[in-house]
Scaffold this active site. Structure first.
Site, PDB file in Angstrom:
ATOM      1  N   ARG A 189      35.802  34.015  36.547  1.00 34.04           N
ATOM      2  CA  ARG A 189      36.193  35.369  36.979  1.00 34.04           C
ATOM      3  C   ARG A 189      37.705  35.475  37.140  1.00 34.04           C
ATOM      4  NH1 ARG A 189      32.407  37.588  41.555  1.00 34.04           N
ATOM      5  NH2 ARG A 189      33.781  36.782  43.147  1.00 34.04           N
ATOM      6  N   LYS A 204      42.381  24.818  40.863  1.00 32.72           N
ATOM      7  CA  LYS A 204      41.989  23.829  41.878  1.00 32.72           C
ATOM      8  C   LYS A 204      40.546  24.149  42.266  1.00 32.72           C
ATOM      9  CE  LYS A 204      41.869  21.484  45.798  1.00 32.72           C
ATOM     10  NZ  LYS A 204      40.395  21.382  45.743  1.00 32.72           N
ATOM     11  N   GLY A 260      37.254  32.005  49.095  1.00 29.93           N
ATOM     12  CA  GLY A 260      36.872  31.086  50.165  1.00 29.93           C
ATOM     13  C   GLY A 260      36.753  31.825  51.475  1.00 29.93           C
ATOM     14  N   GLY A 265      41.766  31.845  53.856  1.00 32.10           N
ATOM     15  CA  GLY A 265      42.481  32.929  53.173  1.00 32.10           C
ATOM     16  C   GLY A 265      43.705  33.388  53.962  1.00 32.10           C
ATOM     17  N   GLU A 282      39.583  36.726  47.776  1.00 36.79           N
ATOM     18  CA  GLU A 282      38.166  37.100  47.851  1.00 36.79           C
ATOM     19  C   GLU A 282      37.572  36.281  48.981  1.00 36.79           C
ATOM     20  OE1 GLU A 282      37.179  39.558  46.379  1.00 36.79           O
ATOM     21  OE2 GLU A 282      38.491  39.737  44.632  1.00 36.79           O
ATOM     22  N   ARG A 310      19.814  33.443  47.320  1.00 37.73           N
ATOM     23  CA  ARG A 310      20.603  32.968  46.186  1.00 37.73           C
ATOM     24  C   ARG A 310      21.497  31.836  46.703  1.00 37.73           C
ATOM     25  NH1 ARG A 310      25.105  36.795  44.237  1.00 37.73           N
ATOM     26  NH2 ARG A 310      25.733  35.928  42.230  1.00 37.73           N
ATOM     27  N   CYS A 316      29.019  34.780  49.397  1.00 38.23           N
ATOM     28  CA  CYS A 316      29.773  35.625  50.333  1.00 38.23           C
ATOM     29  C   CYS A 316      29.233  37.054  50.380  1.00 38.23           C
ATOM     30  CB  CYS A 316      31.261  35.588  50.011  1.00 38.23           C
ATOM     31  SG  CYS A 316      31.608  36.051  48.340  1.00 38.23           S
ATOM     32  N   GLU A 414      29.999  34.513  59.468  1.00 37.30           N
ATOM     33  CA  GLU A 414      29.262  34.403  58.214  1.00 37.30           C
ATOM     34  C   GLU A 414      28.354  33.172  58.297  1.00 37.30           C
ATOM     35  OE1 GLU A 414      31.818  33.811  54.856  1.00 37.30           O
ATOM     36  OE2 GLU A 414      30.600  35.139  53.608  1.00 37.30           O
ATOM     37  N   SER A 474      26.428  41.991  41.541  1.00 38.81           N
ATOM     38  CA  SER A 474      27.616  41.481  40.843  1.00 38.81           C
ATOM     39  C   SER A 474      27.460  41.570  39.327  1.00 38.81           C
ATOM     40  CB  SER A 474      27.845  40.017  41.204  1.00 38.81           C
ATOM     41  OG  SER A 474      27.822  39.855  42.594  1.00 38.81           O
TER      42      SER A 474
HETATM   43  C1  SIN Z   1      30.510  34.565  46.077  1.00 33.96           C
HETATM   44  O1  SIN Z   1      29.594  34.362  46.842  1.00 33.96           O
HETATM   45  O2  SIN Z   1      31.628  34.064  46.301  1.00 33.96           O
HETATM   46  C2  SIN Z   1      30.360  35.390  44.831  1.00 33.96           C
HETATM   47  C3  SIN Z   1      29.019  35.948  44.645  1.00 33.96           C
HETATM   48  C4  SIN Z   1      28.924  36.774  43.387  1.00 33.96           C
HETATM   49  O3  SIN Z   1      29.807  36.747  42.526  1.00 33.96           O
HETATM   50  O4  SIN Z   1      27.925  37.478  43.271  1.00 33.96           O
END
Ligand code: SIN
Length: 513
Positions: A189, A204, A260, A265, A282, A310, A316, A414, A474
């Protein structure tokens, strides 16, 4: 299982020594993992020769050892990317597109291999890994196409003697720092967008899951992506702070894209600020999953399972707080528990497994502590609520907690684990208040058959992405990102190019028109 590094002519090949638990069809492909990092088109060791182990979280077996790099190695990688930038930025969009397409084709050809590596190092079930490879590859395909559409503009001029142009140019070398939960997709991505824009990269990957990134780099090399355009550096948990610090501070790195936690972040943002680097962050979320009385409960339950479990909850965008209206509360919880009882835990290489392990002991402990804290403050355990040592050291049972309240840590933190925390609400207003009662805002989900309600709630939800009657949102074609402390910028779609380009305004004057 241990891999030996041996030299065969000029090529490095991994030989498998022993294996008790992984079917041999998985192992035949693992020669791709070379116990080296990838810098300037070469497979290299750390300058100190230090290495660290990569283990399968499902059973603790050591899969491979990779270089534990430090500042000296990162410097070399940045230099390689800087040199490569001179050529890569001058490649035509068509040339960049062509080589990205070739990379995409080879990634598709190698999808089983890549999925096997993901399952081994990340622990997610193999069918999910195949899903991740398809999803991750779609970013390469998308940006191979988008490379040819990064067009400039001709703007209306105030003066007859002047013409105004805007050109989009790559910002330079970028550092791409990725997370363990999607070892392939979180990299493609960023990486495919950066390459399409004309940037060169120092990647990295997460310490727990570097093997997929190394396999991808090998495939990219085979596809003809020039040396130095992609560099993959690896480092242990202990070395990460200095490596990331160096990437953030190096004047030759013009942008950082990080996926992360919010906590890390913020540190990266702070380190980059004095150098005024382009940032794409992100970060984490605290997604509300709101089920209203009018919802199709069967659909909501299926979506809850797909979205929450999932990667065993380690995403995230996973729902973090289920807000369920009083009229359908019991029905939703009962049906959810029935479906959750069907989720088998285990090694992702087994075809019927749906729930893999947590990535490491720190993550397992975090989940355990969040649940224990909630229970100690009055949460009701409907299902699970504990570790699953008989399955493996890093497994946690799919869990349902009701009577979740604001005072409990998992209400605001989270979870990143297979834990469904449920809050009962009465009114739409109350659901919105709870949903927005958080510093972060990545994804949110609404389940309702009332069209006015979904638009009303969608508008007021403080998140970057909304799923309406849908748990999986997504895709390469859409902007992924959050509001509030969930991050800065967007990945995916044409917006994902923005963080890798500079706008250059050019004024052509002294014209007689
Ligand atoms: C993520 O959990 O960092 C991404 C999840 C996604 O792209 O659907």
């Amino acid at each position: 299982m241990i891999f030996n590094l041996c030299k065969s002519s000029s090529h490095l090949i991994i030989k498998m020594q022993s294996c008790n638990t992984i079917p041999s069809r998985y192992l035949s492909h693992l020669h791709r993992i070379k116990q080296r990092a990838f810098v300037d088109g070469e497979w290299v060791c750390a300058s100190t020769d230090k290495i660290f182990s990569v283990a399968n979280p499902a059973n603790g077996e050591i899969l491979s050892k990779v270089p534990d790099m430090d500042v000296k190695d990162i410097e070399v990688a940045i230099k390689a990317a800087s040199t490569a930038f001179k050529e890569w930025r001058n490649a035509t969009a068509y040339e960049r597109s062509k080589v990205l397409k070739e990379w995409y084709q080879l990634m598709v050809k190698n999808q089983e291999t890549l999925a096997q590596i993901i399952t081994l190092e990340c622990g997610k079930p193999f069918t999910e890994s195949i899903g991740e490879v398809n999803y991750g590859n779609s970013y390469i395909e998308y940006y191979a196409e988008e490379a040819r559409r990064i067009n400039g503009e001709v703007l209306q001029s105030t003066y007859r003697s002047k013409k105004y142009f805007v050109e989009k140019q790559p910002i330079g070398v970028v550092g791409l720092i990725s997370a363990y939960n999607f070892p392939l997709a979180m990299i493609t991505r960023k990486l495919a967008a950066a390459l399409a824009a004309g940037c060169t990269t120092v990647v990295k990957p997460a310490t727990d899951t570097p093997l997929t990134a190394l396999a991808m780099a090998e495939i990219a090399q085979e596809a003809g992506i020039p040396k130095g355009v992609i560099n993959v550096i690896t480092s242990s948990h202990a070395s990460n702070p200095i490596v990331v610090d160096y990437l953030c501070k190096s004047p030759d790195i013009r942008g950082i894209s990080f996926t992360g936690s919010v906590q890390v972040g913020k540190i990266i943002n702070e380190k980059c600020a004095p150098h005024v680097k382009r940032m794409n962050l992100e970060l984490g979320g605290n997604a509300p999953f709101i089920v209203y009385n009018s919802a199709d409960v069967d659909n909501a339950v299926q979506a809850a399972i797909a979205s929450k479990f999932r990667n065993s909850g380690q995403t995230c965008v996973a729902p973090n707080r289920f807000l369920v209206q009083d009229g359908i509360f019991d029905c939703f919880v009962d049906n959810l528990v029935i479906e959750m009882r069907k989720l088998k835990m285990g090694n992702g290489t087994q075809s019927d497994v749906k729930i893999g392990p947590m990535i490491n002991i720190a993550q397992l402990e975090k989940v355990r502590q969040l649940v224990d804290d909630a229970v100690s403050k009055g949460a009701n355990v409907i299902l699970g609520g504990k570790r699953a040592p008989l399955v493996g050291d890093l497994f946690y049972e799919p869990t349902v907690l009701t009577d979740v309240r604001e005072t409990m840590a998992l209400y605001s933190d989270e979870i990143f684990g297979p834990v469904v925390s449920i809050v009962k609400f009465r009114t739409e207003e109350e659901s919105l208040f709870i949903a927005n009662q958080t510093d972060v805002g990545l994804a949110g989900y609404i389940f309702s058959e009332d069209i006015s309600q979904v638009f009303r709630v969608s508008k007021k939800l403080e998140v970057g992405m909304v799923g309406i009657n849908e748990g999986i949102i997504s895709a390469a074609e859409v902007p992924f990102g959050g509001v509030k402390q969930s991050g800065i910028g967007r990945e995916g779609c044409h917006h994902g190019i923005e963080d890798f380009i500079d706008y250059k305004y050019i004024c052509l004057g002294n014209l007689t028109l």
